[in-house]
Motif scaffolding. Structure first.
Motif, PDB file in Angstrom:
ATOM      1  N   MET A 129      12.499 -11.011  20.668  1.00  0.00           N
ATOM      2  CA  MET A 129      12.845 -10.214  19.625  1.00  0.00           C
ATOM      3  C   MET A 129      12.051 -10.119  18.516  1.00  0.00           C
ATOM      4  SD  MET A 129      17.150 -10.509  19.891  1.00  0.00           S
ATOM      5  CE  MET A 129      18.024 -10.602  21.479  1.00  0.00           C
ATOM      6  N   LEU A 130      11.563 -11.269  18.244  1.00  0.00           N
ATOM      7  CA  LEU A 130      10.739 -11.292  16.923  1.00  0.00           C
ATOM      8  C   LEU A 130       9.538 -10.331  17.151  1.00  0.00           C
ATOM      9  CD1 LEU A 130      10.708 -14.886  15.818  1.00  0.00           C
ATOM     10  CD2 LEU A 130      11.632 -12.895  14.306  1.00  0.00           C
ATOM     11  N   GLN A 131       9.114 -10.584  18.152  1.00  0.00           N
ATOM     12  CA  GLN A 131       7.619  -9.805  18.493  1.00  0.00           C
ATOM     13  C   GLN A 131       7.849  -8.442  18.511  1.00  0.00           C
ATOM     14  OE1 GLN A 131       4.739 -11.058  18.184  1.00  0.00           O
ATOM     15  NE2 GLN A 131       4.702 -13.127  18.605  1.00  0.00           N
ATOM     16  N   ALA A 132       8.766  -8.169  19.340  1.00  0.00           N
ATOM     17  CA  ALA A 132       9.299  -6.698  19.484  1.00  0.00           C
ATOM     18  C   ALA A 132      10.022  -6.042  18.452  1.00  0.00           C
ATOM     19  CB  ALA A 132      10.185  -6.500  20.737  1.00  0.00           C
ATOM     20  N   ALA A 133      10.505  -6.986  17.486  1.00  0.00           N
ATOM     21  CA  ALA A 133      11.329  -6.307  16.136  1.00  0.00           C
ATOM     22  C   ALA A 133      12.520  -5.595  16.860  1.00  0.00           C
ATOM     23  CB  ALA A 133      10.538  -5.674  15.345  1.00  0.00           C
ATOM     24  N   LYS A 134      13.172  -5.943  17.747  1.00  0.00           N
ATOM     25  CA  LYS A 134      14.113  -5.559  18.640  1.00  0.00           C
ATOM     26  C   LYS A 134      15.417  -6.213  19.368  1.00  0.00           C
ATOM     27  CE  LYS A 134      14.679  -2.052  22.406  1.00  0.00           C
ATOM     28  NZ  LYS A 134      14.037  -1.638  23.636  1.00  0.00           N
ATOM     29  N   ASP A 135      16.698  -5.851  19.217  1.00  0.00           N
ATOM     30  CA  ASP A 135      17.583  -6.536  19.607  1.00  0.00           C
ATOM     31  C   ASP A 135      17.806  -6.232  21.165  1.00  0.00           C
ATOM     32  OD1 ASP A 135      19.971  -7.793  20.606  1.00  0.00           O
ATOM     33  OD2 ASP A 135      21.146  -6.327  19.260  1.00  0.00           O
ATOM     34  N   SER A 136      17.301  -7.046  22.105  1.00  0.00           N
ATOM     35  CA  SER A 136      17.168  -6.757  23.586  1.00  0.00           C
ATOM     36  C   SER A 136      17.304  -8.157  24.426  1.00  0.00           C
ATOM     37  CB  SER A 136      15.976  -5.858  23.781  1.00  0.00           C
ATOM     38  OG  SER A 136      15.957  -5.520  25.110  1.00  0.00           O
ATOM     39  N   ALA A 137      17.859  -7.962  25.298  1.00  0.00           N
ATOM     40  CA  ALA A 137      18.111  -9.079  26.448  1.00  0.00           C
ATOM     41  C   ALA A 137      18.313  -8.504  27.698  1.00  0.00           C
ATOM     42  CB  ALA A 137      19.187 -10.063  26.260  1.00  0.00           C
ATOM     43  N   LYS A 164       0.908  -1.231   0.056  1.00  0.00           N
ATOM     44  CA  LYS A 164       0.117  -0.128  -0.067  1.00  0.00           C
ATOM     45  C   LYS A 164       1.067   1.237  -0.204  1.00  0.00           C
ATOM     46  CE  LYS A 164      -3.661  -2.482   2.733  1.00  0.00           C
ATOM     47  NZ  LYS A 164      -4.224  -2.341   3.876  1.00  0.00           N
ATOM     48  N   GLY A 165       2.118   1.108   0.101  1.00  0.00           N
ATOM     49  CA  GLY A 165       3.137   2.077  -0.077  1.00  0.00           C
ATOM     50  C   GLY A 165       3.539   2.720   1.235  1.00  0.00           C
ATOM     51  N   MET A 166       3.409   2.038   2.195  1.00  0.00           N
ATOM     52  CA  MET A 166       3.671   2.651   3.590  1.00  0.00           C
ATOM     53  C   MET A 166       4.955   2.244   3.905  1.00  0.00           C
ATOM     54  SD  MET A 166       0.179   1.349   5.579  1.00  0.00           S
ATOM     55  CE  MET A 166       0.551   2.003   7.126  1.00  0.00           C
ATOM     56  N   SER A 167       5.514   2.742   4.990  1.00  0.00           N
ATOM     57  CA  SER A 167       6.940   2.308   5.560  1.00  0.00           C
ATOM     58  C   SER A 167       6.829   2.423   7.017  1.00  0.00           C
ATOM     59  CB  SER A 167       7.988   3.351   4.968  1.00  0.00           C
ATOM     60  OG  SER A 167       7.565   4.700   5.187  1.00  0.00           O
ATOM     61  N   GLY A 168       7.794   2.140   7.715  1.00  0.00           N
ATOM     62  CA  GLY A 168       7.718   2.144   9.306  1.00  0.00           C
ATOM     63  C   GLY A 168       9.273   1.690   9.695  1.00  0.00           C
ATOM     64  N   ASN A 169       9.409   1.683  10.942  1.00  0.00           N
ATOM     65  CA  ASN A 169      10.481   1.468  11.690  1.00  0.00           C
ATOM     66  C   ASN A 169      10.617   0.072  12.417  1.00  0.00           C
ATOM     67  OD1 ASN A 169      11.642   4.190  11.109  1.00  0.00           O
ATOM     68  ND2 ASN A 169      10.495   4.963  12.649  1.00  0.00           N
ATOM     69  N   ASP A 170       9.900  -0.912  12.006  1.00  0.00           N
ATOM     70  CA  ASP A 170      10.010  -2.165  12.657  1.00  0.00           C
ATOM     71  C   ASP A 170      11.363  -2.948  12.253  1.00  0.00           C
ATOM     72  OD1 ASP A 170       7.122  -1.474  11.959  1.00  0.00           O
ATOM     73  OD2 ASP A 170       6.676  -2.895  13.366  1.00  0.00           O
ATOM     74  N   GLY A 171      12.157  -3.309  13.311  1.00  0.00           N
ATOM     75  CA  GLY A 171      13.373  -3.818  12.868  1.00  0.00           C
ATOM     76  C   GLY A 171      14.289  -2.620  12.726  1.00  0.00           C
ATOM     77  N   GLU A 172      15.615  -3.198  12.814  1.00  0.00           N
ATOM     78  CA  GLU A 172      16.699  -2.103  12.546  1.00  0.00           C
ATOM     79  C   GLU A 172      16.903  -1.866  11.138  1.00  0.00           C
ATOM     80  OE1 GLU A 172      20.613  -3.809  14.200  1.00  0.00           O
ATOM     81  OE2 GLU A 172      19.233  -4.993  15.548  1.00  0.00           O
ATOM     82  N   GLY A 173      17.093  -0.332  10.864  1.00  0.00           N
ATOM     83  CA  GLY A 173      16.905  -0.074   9.398  1.00  0.00           C
ATOM     84  C   GLY A 173      15.666   0.345   8.977  1.00  0.00           C
TER      85      GLY A 173
END
Length: 545
Positions: free
Chosen positions: A223-231, A178-187
């Protein structure tokens, strides 16, 4: 008065003389320290070629290790000097496929070198223990948990997290078209040209960490659910380790970027391993190494926190930690608290970094070689049927020849463990490829280089071409192929790693068509103990199955 002046003059002359002595003595001592062993040549290595500095000092190998491209630079040295290269005063790199079967063979008496002392964190584990008897004891406890029977019990958990990855990509894809963009995940990600564009490396990291978190400690890192590198790590590691088996809310914790910490630890330990033991305590305090030392501590903290949480919540679940707890050595003794945590740390490192690096690299090669991708998808469609299942099963993919070839070709070109693993020649010496090496000599066989041997792989050895696995001498290729090391110190988790890669790559490639954002992209890497891609931006499109 006159005596005082004479005394002052004498002291000034003494100080100047002292400084002159120091000025000559320090460099003189340094030169003698490196020159005398070269002249003495106790291991008979003077005749072997190599970089000039490497003949006298460990500085060359330390420098190339610190630069994070050791395998490539050692490979260049082999191209310049030949199959046997002196890369340190007492270390020879042997780029001969035949040497692999000798240097790392069962029963040859060779031991891991002092290089591995730099990887000891909480205490020695299966990976870095050097004593043969202690290794035998540890392997007896650990190896059974990676039997094929046990590994198959982990399949549903692996498939669950692969499905989570696909759910996330499907969600982003539906928005991307649909032409959208976002910040989920690094980059971040964006929609363009009917595709979802993202960096697949962090997603491969999230997937691998969540899988090993579940398999080893009973729950994912999220990490998958949060789309984030964290521990999570404890601020006081010793107190948390003492609290094993009970919850202690008084121990403060903090979140850290686990993947980043893991990468820093690998580069730090690889470089430290090249230094003589007496230099390591000094080097750890230098500005260029302080962060690496902190990364080692933080990575240990991740394992400590995960073990503490798992042991505070009793369960009858069959995971890797419960198997480690149940393991007994030949005397019937279990692992102690620190030893258990050290082995859990090894599982965390080996089960995350290797899988994520390999997944990203193979996706890169398949995105770059569109012909190979289409052949693989044809094989998957034929054998997996047309059902719109998210993830492949082990039974469906374990005997697919082209899938195996695609994975093997990726592991050949991008072995996560590409450096030559150093072994110390045992008492009595060792014959390798017609040459005798004296006791105490350190030898290694560089996987990066033997995976590029023209005589084994052909003139197009730099190309990603899965077809070579059906065309060339199978026996010779298998003798040279070294993604999991060889012999008694080979990767104990090979069965698990192989199943993960089969399921992950079959599931992703069956569901998505993948292209590189830059068709001319050369995969950029950095190397600690493991060789890791830095990024791989791809465009994915959901296939009509």
């Amino acid at each position: 008065m006159i005596l005082d002046r004479l005394s002052d003059t004498f002291l000034e002359l003494y100080d100047k003389l002292d400084l002159q002595i120091v000025a000559f003595a320090v460099p003189g001592t340094f030169l003698a320290f490196h020159l005398v062993p070269w002249l003495w040549d106790p291991h008979g290595l003077r005749a072997y070629p190599g970089p000039f500095i490497a003949k006298f000092s460990d500085i060359w190998l330390t420098w190339v290790s610190k630069g994070a491209h050791r395998s490539e630079l050692v490979h260049e040295a082999h191209l310049k000097y030949g199959p046997v290269v002196r890369i340190a005063p007492n270390h020879l790199s042997i780029a001969n496929p035949e040497a692999l079967q000798i240097v790392y063979a069962h029963g040859n008496g060779a031991l891991k070198s002092i290089f591995y002392d730099a990887f000891v964190s909480i205490r020695r584990g299966l990976f870095n223990v050097r004593d043969r008897n202690e290794h035998t004891r540890k392997r007896k406890i650990v190896s059974h948990i990676f039997s094929q029977k046990n590994v198959l019990e982990f399949e549903p958990h692996i498939r669950m997290y692969v499905a989570q990855l696909q759910n996330q990509w499907d969600r982003l894809y539906d928005m991307a078209v649909k032409g959208m963009s976002g910040n989920d995940g690094e980059g971040g990600w964006e929609g363009r040209d009917g595709r979802l564009w993202l960096d697949c490396l962090p997603w491969a990291n999230y997937l691998a960490f969540d899988i090993i978190g579940d398999l080893a400690f009973g729950e994912p890192f999220g990490m998958l659910q949060a789309a984030k590198d964290s521990a999570v790590v404890p601020k006081d590691q010793k107190s948390m380790m003492k609290s094993y088996g009970k919850e202690d809310a008084s121990i403060e914790v903090m979140e850290i970027p686990a993947v980043q910490i893991l990468n820093g630890r690998g580069e730090f330990s690889l470089t430290m391993g090249t230094l003589p033991p007496y230099w390591r305590p000094i080097a750890r305090r230098l500005p260029g190494f302080r962060q690496g030392a902190q990364d080692v501590k933080n990575l240990a903290g991740i394992a400590i926190a995960a073990v503490a949480k798992r042991l505070a919540t009793p369960t009858d679940r069959n995971d890797l930690l419960s198997n480690l707890q149940a393991g007994r050595d030949s005397e019937g003794k279990p692992l102690g608290r620190e030893e258990l945590t050290a082995e859990a740390l090894t599982l965390l490192i080996a089960g995350s970094d290797t899988t994520s690096n390999s997944t990203c690299a193979i996706l890169y090669y398949l995105a770059k070689n569109r012909g190979a991708q289409e052949k693989l998808q044809k094989e998957l469609d034929e054998h997996l049927g047309t059902e719109n299942e998210f993830t492949a099963t082990e039974a469906q993919v374990k005997n697919l020849p082209y899938l195996d070839a695609c994975i093997n070709e990726g592991l050949r070109l991008h072995s996560t463990s590409s450096v030559g693993l150093p072994r110390e020649v045992p008492e009595g010496g060792m014959m390798v490829c017609g040459q005798f090496f004296a006791e105490g000599t350190v030898l290694s066989v560089p996987s990066y280089t033997i995976h590029r041997d023209r005589g084994v792989w052909g003139e197009d050895f730099e190309a990603y071409r899965p077809e070579r696995w059906f065309e060339r001498d199978q026996t010779l290729m298998q003798k040279t192929f070294n993604p999991f090391s060889y012999g008694p110190r080979a990767c104990v988790g090979r069965n698990l790693a192989s199943m993960e890669l089969l399921i992950i790559l079959a599931s992703i490639m069956r569901r998505y068509d993948i292209v590189l954002e830059d068709p001319d992209l050369i995969l950029d890497t950095r190397e600690g103990f493991l060789r890791k891609p830095l990024a791989c931006r791809v465009g994915i499109k959901r296939r009509d199955i």
